[in-house]
Design a protein around this motif. Structure first.
Motif, PDB file in Angstrom:
ATOM      1  N   ALA A 412       2.164  -8.750  12.114  1.00  8.17           N
ATOM      2  CA  ALA A 412       1.584  -9.447  10.958  1.00  8.17           C
ATOM      3  C   ALA A 412       0.224  -8.892  10.590  1.00  8.17           C
ATOM      4  O   ALA A 412      -0.323  -9.221   9.535  1.00  8.17           O
ATOM      5  CB  ALA A 412       1.478 -10.946  11.248  1.00  8.17           C
ATOM      6  N   ASN A 416      -1.276  -4.589   3.861  1.00  8.28           N
ATOM      7  CA  ASN A 416      -0.341  -4.586   2.737  1.00  8.28           C
ATOM      8  C   ASN A 416      -0.004  -3.172   2.276  1.00  8.28           C
ATOM      9  O   ASN A 416       1.132  -2.904   1.871  1.00  8.28           O
ATOM     10  CB  ASN A 416      -0.916  -5.376   1.563  1.00  8.28           C
ATOM     11  N   ILE A 455      10.096  -7.716   5.404  1.00  5.62           N
ATOM     12  CA  ILE A 455       8.836  -7.165   5.886  1.00  5.62           C
ATOM     13  C   ILE A 455       8.860  -7.015   7.404  1.00  5.62           C
ATOM     14  O   ILE A 455       8.608  -5.945   7.941  1.00  5.62           O
ATOM     15  CB  ILE A 455       7.653  -8.037   5.436  1.00  5.62           C
ATOM     16  N   ASP A 463       5.122 -13.780  10.149  1.00  8.73           N
ATOM     17  CA  ASP A 463       4.303 -13.166   9.102  1.00  8.73           C
ATOM     18  C   ASP A 463       4.397 -13.993   7.823  1.00  8.73           C
ATOM     19  O   ASP A 463       5.470 -14.081   7.211  1.00  8.73           O
ATOM     20  CB  ASP A 463       4.785 -11.732   8.848  1.00  8.73           C
ATOM     21  N   ARG A 465       3.456 -13.435   4.894  1.00  8.91           N
ATOM     22  CA  ARG A 465       3.687 -12.673   3.663  1.00  8.91           C
ATOM     23  C   ARG A 465       5.143 -12.726   3.216  1.00  8.91           C
ATOM     24  O   ARG A 465       5.430 -12.584   2.023  1.00  8.91           O
ATOM     25  CB  ARG A 465       3.251 -11.218   3.867  1.00  8.91           C
ATOM     26  N   LYS A 468       5.487 -15.450   0.728  1.00  8.04           N
ATOM     27  CA  LYS A 468       4.547 -15.481  -0.390  1.00  8.04           C
ATOM     28  C   LYS A 468       4.824 -14.349  -1.366  1.00  8.04           C
ATOM     29  O   LYS A 468       5.878 -13.727  -1.342  1.00  8.04           O
ATOM     30  CB  LYS A 468       3.124 -15.416   0.161  1.00  8.04           C
ATOM     31  N   GLU A 470       3.654 -11.381  -1.496  1.00  6.38           N
ATOM     32  CA  GLU A 470       3.899 -10.087  -0.868  1.00  6.38           C
ATOM     33  C   GLU A 470       5.386  -9.889  -0.596  1.00  6.38           C
ATOM     34  O   GLU A 470       5.917  -8.783  -0.767  1.00  6.38           O
ATOM     35  CB  GLU A 470       3.114  -9.965   0.440  1.00  6.38           C
ATOM     36  N   GLY A 471       6.063 -10.960  -0.148  1.00  7.34           N
ATOM     37  CA  GLY A 471       7.502 -10.870   0.094  1.00  7.34           C
ATOM     38  C   GLY A 471       8.290 -10.640  -1.172  1.00  7.34           C
ATOM     39  O   GLY A 471       9.266  -9.883  -1.193  1.00  7.34           O
ATOM     40  N   ARG A 556       2.191  -3.302  -6.875  1.00  7.93           N
ATOM     41  CA  ARG A 556       2.045  -3.536  -5.447  1.00  7.93           C
ATOM     42  C   ARG A 556       0.595  -3.416  -4.976  1.00  7.93           C
ATOM     43  O   ARG A 556       0.327  -3.518  -3.777  1.00  7.93           O
ATOM     44  CB  ARG A 556       2.939  -2.589  -4.646  1.00  7.93           C
ATOM     45  N   GLU A 558      -3.498  -4.629  -4.976  1.00  4.39           N
ATOM     46  CA  GLU A 558      -4.193  -5.914  -4.959  1.00  4.39           C
ATOM     47  C   GLU A 558      -5.249  -5.992  -6.042  1.00  4.39           C
ATOM     48  O   GLU A 558      -6.212  -6.762  -5.937  1.00  4.39           O
ATOM     49  CB  GLU A 558      -4.790  -6.148  -3.568  1.00  4.39           C
ATOM     50  N   LEU A 602      -0.404  -7.894  -7.168  1.00  7.26           N
ATOM     51  CA  LEU A 602       0.788  -8.342  -6.444  1.00  7.26           C
ATOM     52  C   LEU A 602       1.690  -9.179  -7.356  1.00  7.26           C
ATOM     53  O   LEU A 602       1.848 -10.390  -7.184  1.00  7.26           O
ATOM     54  CB  LEU A 602       0.395  -9.143  -5.203  1.00  7.26           C
TER      55      LEU A 602
END
Length: 615
Positions: A412, A416, A455, A463, A465, A468, A470-471, A556, A558, A602
């Motif tokens: 984790a 990113n 991920i 994790d 992400r 959220k 990110e996933g 992708r 940030e 993101l």
């Protein structure tokens, strides 16, 4: 033969030598080959104004320079059609300089803090001060993008810019070295390069109604499959393939009776009929043999018993209960047991046994129902290319689809940038395996199923992400890059507290909307599209079965990215724009006078053009 006098001979030799010294015959123009060093270096033209930048920018920039005009030391000038001015500089020596920016030679002194934008790839880039013959590091850009990407460094105070700065490469880049294309200096903190999305009408592949799927981890249980809220949410996901996989199906009282081997047919049938997905779009994974049949390796004398056990389930579901389950998968990640774990202990692999198990099962199952498609091995280590090749060769006559699993991380704490770069390698792997299938089994279309991806490969990382944005971004990156090499994609999974689409109360997470978008809008012809900064924004263009052109843009990074659309499509004729950001879907104004579109950090943005829309 006529004799030539000695004085005449000496005169002729003198004339010849004189001509060699002073005659300069015309030479062909230098045409450097792709990726080759350019022998003659360009004349120095250190900086150009904002208006002379070949790249569009959002905000104000101060100065622009091609890297080859300010190269330093042993850096080489190379040719590449994807670089600005078709040239870039490369430094193969670790810790050596790439270029030098002599700010003291500028017409106007720098009085404000500046930001340095660098378009580069491959190696990390260090920024150092020029102080006499020594250098002092100001900092590093640690990203190592495989494709050209703009990265920002700064702010740099005016006193740190004098008398100039150098860019150096790190010591970890591959043999070909770090590459720099061009640089920009600006005092505008809001300035950033505009990402150009070039759209075409060139078809490079196809997606089908079964391409975008997911795994049913919770849905193998009747109490879940029969829940009306779960059913409603699963309809929204609209998976092309619903892969039923959970090791608990081998537990007594779930899919097995109390004897631990006989199938609990009434419970299985009721579960499958509760799922709002037709049998043609269901894949049933049989993860292993029952424990009372074998503990670890299946003995040869029990091979027929296991094959008949699998065939009995096909008979019960498809022949006796007419469920029409089309896809069947024999074993799950047994390449670990029969291959990887043995190799790690330097023991002989047993993949031939695993292939023999599959062949026996496939033949027995197809004898019961010849219409089904049977595949394997649901490989946990598909990166072992030679092992995969061997399995394909051993199963070529019975293999209908090759199934693989791949994940990005086991920690984790992985950043990113690392996690969200992994789908690029997934796409490469799918391409390699699809080409291998075509080469080794040319007489039939063997599908490639990437039917587990996420991920983290273990729930133990927990994790966050995966639940959220990110996933969701990760899923979109896989869905937009792996087709057409991958025929089926199934994310892991549809419902649990740790991973993916909905929680145990069946509340949708961001990844659910990505699944629904691709299943609804991305079925049809894949058209070629290019992003000028693939490391930040990934494009996926489809002409779907309704004739609509649908563009998926996945940011992708940030940071907010500004994009422009060019080629066969225009933002001003777009009929629908939606963005998934921070877990919410936002509908944007479709009356675009401004040619620029902002992509939130993101995020996934969906753009649709009606069939009648033109540029």
């Amino acid at each position: 033969m006529r004799q030539i006098s000695l004085p005449l001979c000496l005169m002729m030799i003198s004339l010849f030598l004189w001509g060699c010294l002073f005659w300069n015959p015309p030479r062909p123009a230098l045409v450097p080959k792709e990726g080759k060093t350019v022998a003659s270096q360009p004349a120095a033209q250190p900086f150009r104004s904002h208006s002379q930048s070949p790249f569009p920018w959002r905000g104000r920039i101060t100065l622009f320079s091609e890297a080859e005009t300010i190269r330093h030391g042993s850096a080489s000038v190379m040719e590449d059609k994807t670089a600005s001015n078709d040239l870039y500089i490369s430094q193969k020596r670790a810790w050596n300089p790439l270029l030098e920016i002599k700010t003291s030679s500028l017409k106007k002194p720098i009085r404000k803090a500046m930001y340095l934008w660098i378009r580069y790839r491959r190696g990390s880039i260090g920024v150092t001060r020029m102080i006499s013959a020594s250098r002092r590091e100001l900092g590093w850009l640690f990203a190592r993008p495989e494709r050209w990407s703009w990265q920002r460094f700064g702010p740099i105070a005016p006193d740190q810019l004098a008398p100039g700065i150098r860019l150096i490469r790190d010591g970890k880049a591959k043999q070909e070295g770090a590459h720099v294309d061009c640089i920009v200096l600006t005092d505008d903190p809001e300035a950033r390069p505009i990402v150009m999305i070039t759209c075409t009408s060139q078809v490079k592949g196809h997606t089908s109604s079964t391409t975008f799927g997911t795994n049913a981890f919770a849905g193998v249980k009747l109490k879940v499959a029969s829940n009306t809220r779960y059913q409603r949410q699963l309809r929204y996901l609209n998976p092309g393939i619903l892969r039923l996989h959970n090791w608990e199906v081998l537990r007594q009282g779930l899919w097995l009776k109390e004897d631990g081997e006989s199938w609990n047919i009434p419970a299985i049938v009721q579960t499958l009929r509760s799922l709002p997905v037709p049998g043609q779009r269901i894949l049933i994974n049989i993860p292993a043999w029952p424990k009372n049949m074998a503990k670890k390796y299946l003995p040869p004398e029990k091979l027929d018993r296991f094959a008949n056990w699998c065939a009995n389930l096909v008979r019960a579901l498809n022949i006796e209960h007419h469920l029409g389950i089309r896809y069947w998968e024999v074993t799950n990640e047994m390449d670990m047991r029969y291959g990887e774990e043995l190799a790690r202990h330097k023991k002989a692999e047993r993949m031939e046994e695993l292939a023999r198990i599959f062949r026996h099962c496939a033949k027995a199952m197809k004898t019961v129902d010849p219409t089904i498609r049977v595949g394997a091995p649901a490989a946990a280590q598909p990166w072992r290319i030679e092992r995969m090749k061997r399995f394909i060769e051993l199963t070529r006559n019975d293999l209908d689809f090759l199934s693989i699993h791949t994940y990005a991380s086991g920690s984790a704490k992985d950043p990113n940038t690392k996690v969200l770069a992994a789908p690029d390698s997934f796409a490469w792997l799918c391409g390699e395996l699809k080409n291998m299938l075509t080469h080794l089994i040319p007489d039939k279309n063997v599908e490639l199923h990437l039917n587990e991806y996420n991920i983290s490969w273990t729930w133990q990382t927990r994790d966050p992400r995966m639940r959220k944005m990110e996933g969701a971004v990760f899923d979109s990156l896989v869905m937009s890059q792996c087709p057409p090499a991958a025929d089926v994609l199934c994310s892991w999974n549809e419902c649990d507290e740790i991973k993916k689409k909905m929680d145990n109360q069946y509340t949708l997470r961001p990844g659910a909307h990505v699944q629904a978008w691709y299943s609804q809008f991305a079925i049809g012809d894949i058209l070629t599209s290019e992003s000028s900064d693939h490391e930040k924004v990934v494009s996926f263009l489809v002409r779907n079965n309704k004739g609509e052109r649908v563009l998926f843009l996945t940011n992708r990074s940030e940071e907010t990215q500004t994009i422009q659309i060019t080629g066969t499509l225009s933002l001003r004729t777009c009929s629908r724009v939606q963005t998934l950001s921070k877990g919410k879907i936002l509908s944007l104004n479709t009356k675009h006078e401004d040619p620029n579109l902002e992509l939130p950090p993101l995020s996934i943005t969906l753009l649709i053009w009606n069939p009648s829309s033109r540029r």
